[in-house]
Write an enzyme that holds these catalytic residues in place. Structure first.
Site, PDB file in Angstrom:
ATOM      1  N   ASP A 148      -4.109   5.528   6.093  1.00 53.00           N
ATOM      2  CA  ASP A 148      -4.494   6.694   6.602  1.00 53.00           C
ATOM      3  C   ASP A 148      -5.791   6.401   7.647  1.00 53.00           C
ATOM      4  OD1 ASP A 148      -6.024   9.217   6.478  1.00 53.00           O
ATOM      5  OD2 ASP A 148      -4.702   9.878   5.190  1.00 53.00           O
ATOM      6  N   PHE A 156      -1.679  16.149   4.870  1.00 51.51           N
ATOM      7  CA  PHE A 156      -2.054  15.386   3.652  1.00 51.51           C
ATOM      8  C   PHE A 156      -0.589  15.488   2.626  1.00 51.51           C
ATOM      9  CE2 PHE A 156      -3.412  14.795  -0.739  1.00 51.51           C
ATOM     10  CZ  PHE A 156      -4.422  13.785  -0.594  1.00 51.51           C
ATOM     11  N   GLU A 170       0.772  -1.099   0.050  1.00 57.70           N
ATOM     12  CA  GLU A 170       0.009   0.131   0.014  1.00 57.70           C
ATOM     13  C   GLU A 170       0.742   1.351   0.058  1.00 57.70           C
ATOM     14  OE1 GLU A 170      -2.776   1.429  -0.328  1.00 57.70           O
ATOM     15  OE2 GLU A 170      -4.506   0.192   0.649  1.00 57.70           O
ATOM     16  N   ASP A 171       0.222   2.513  -0.701  1.00 59.30           N
ATOM     17  CA  ASP A 171       0.910   3.665  -0.396  1.00 59.30           C
ATOM     18  C   ASP A 171       0.825   3.944   0.999  1.00 59.30           C
ATOM     19  OD1 ASP A 171      -1.681   4.036  -0.617  1.00 59.30           O
ATOM     20  OD2 ASP A 171      -1.513   5.689  -2.098  1.00 59.30           O
ATOM     21  N   ARG A 231       1.509  11.961  -8.956  1.00 57.51           N
ATOM     22  CA  ARG A 231       1.996  10.822  -8.302  1.00 57.51           C
ATOM     23  C   ARG A 231       3.703  10.573  -9.022  1.00 57.51           C
ATOM     24  NH1 ARG A 231      -2.396   7.678  -6.932  1.00 57.51           N
ATOM     25  NH2 ARG A 231      -4.495   7.972  -7.950  1.00 57.51           N
TER      26      ARG A 231
HETATM   27  N1  HPA Z   1      -2.075  11.827   0.250  1.00 55.74           N
HETATM   28  C1  HPA Z   1      -2.635  11.042  -0.802  1.00 55.74           C
HETATM   29  N2  HPA Z   1      -3.512  10.295  -0.983  1.00 55.74           N
HETATM   30  C2  HPA Z   1      -3.791   9.744   0.379  1.00 55.74           C
HETATM   31  C3  HPA Z   1      -3.600  10.345   1.453  1.00 55.74           C
HETATM   32  C4  HPA Z   1      -2.673  11.553   1.419  1.00 55.74           C
HETATM   33  O1  HPA Z   1      -2.276  11.927   2.649  1.00 55.74           O
HETATM   34  N3  HPA Z   1      -4.201   9.566   2.568  1.00 55.74           N
HETATM   35  C5  HPA Z   1      -5.057   8.714   1.940  1.00 55.74           C
HETATM   36  N4  HPA Z   1      -4.727   8.734   0.636  1.00 55.74           N
HETATM   37 MG    MG Z   2      -5.419   8.689  -3.995  1.00 56.21          MG
END
Ligand code: HPA
Ligand code: MG
Length: 177
Positions: free
Chosen positions: A104, A153, A100-101, A166
């Site tokens: 959150d 964010f 995952e990136d 991205r």
């Molecule tokens: N940035 C970008 N995408 C996201 C974030 C964030 O901080 N949190 C959840 N998706």
């Molecule tokens: Mg996103």
């Protein structure tokens, strides 16, 4: 990248990310060993870039799968998650590492772990580039975390704002100007 509405400040440089990715990969190599196949399930689009860099540091036989979910509009969670692509069918009897990136709210990974519970994988773990513990709303914990960050964010290195940014090679904080 700067305009009237937003300020960006580099949080993690390209080198920071590269070094941290290597360390996480070393830990994964140690934990799984070099014999057994690992299925790396990259969650699109956010983990595309991190996943691509991570797998190149792994030493076991690796299979790459992707899954696409949609869960975010702008900078706020809508609370809805959709599976845009079907789950890979080939996970039974294999070790699966979800990449995952960011964790959150935890909603995405909570949703995915539920979906994958039916997959008959031998093991299921989560590796997330970023973790925002202060934002968690679901009881989830990534097994491997790149960086722990505050509630701000962030964009770059796979993470987007409305589909953009991205491609930034670094991770930046986004704040209103
Ligand atoms: N940035 C970008 N995408 C996201 C974030 C964030 O901080 N949190 C959840 N998706
Ligand atoms: Mg996103």
């Amino acid at each position: 990248m700067n305009n009237n509405l937003m300020n960006v400040g580099v949080l993690f440089s390209e080198l920071d990310i590269k070094e941290r990715t290597k360390i996480i990969a070393q830990q994964i190599n140690k934990d799984y060993g070099t014999n057994e196949t690992l299925v790396v399930l990259i969650v699109l689009h956010g983990a595309l870039i991190f996943g691509a860099d991570l797998v190149r540091n792994l030493e076991m036989p690796t299979e790459i799968e992707t899954i696409r979910i949609k869960s975010y509009e702008g900078t706020a969670s809508t609370g809805k998650i959709n599976l845009v692509t079907p789950l890979p069918t080939s996970l039974a009897g294999k070790h699966v590492l979800i990449v995952e990136d960011i964790v959150d709210t935890g909603r995405s990974i909570h949703f995915l772990l539920n979906e994958l519970a039916k997959s008959e994988a031998i093991s299921l773990k989560v590796c997330s580039l970023l973790d925002k513990p202060e934002a968690h709303e679901f009881p989830v914990k990534a097994d491997y975390v790149g960086f722990t960050i505050s509630k701000n964010f962030v964009i770059g290195y796979g993470l987007d704002l409305n589909g953009k940014y991205r491609n930034l090679p670094y991770i930046a904080n986004l704040t209103k100007a």
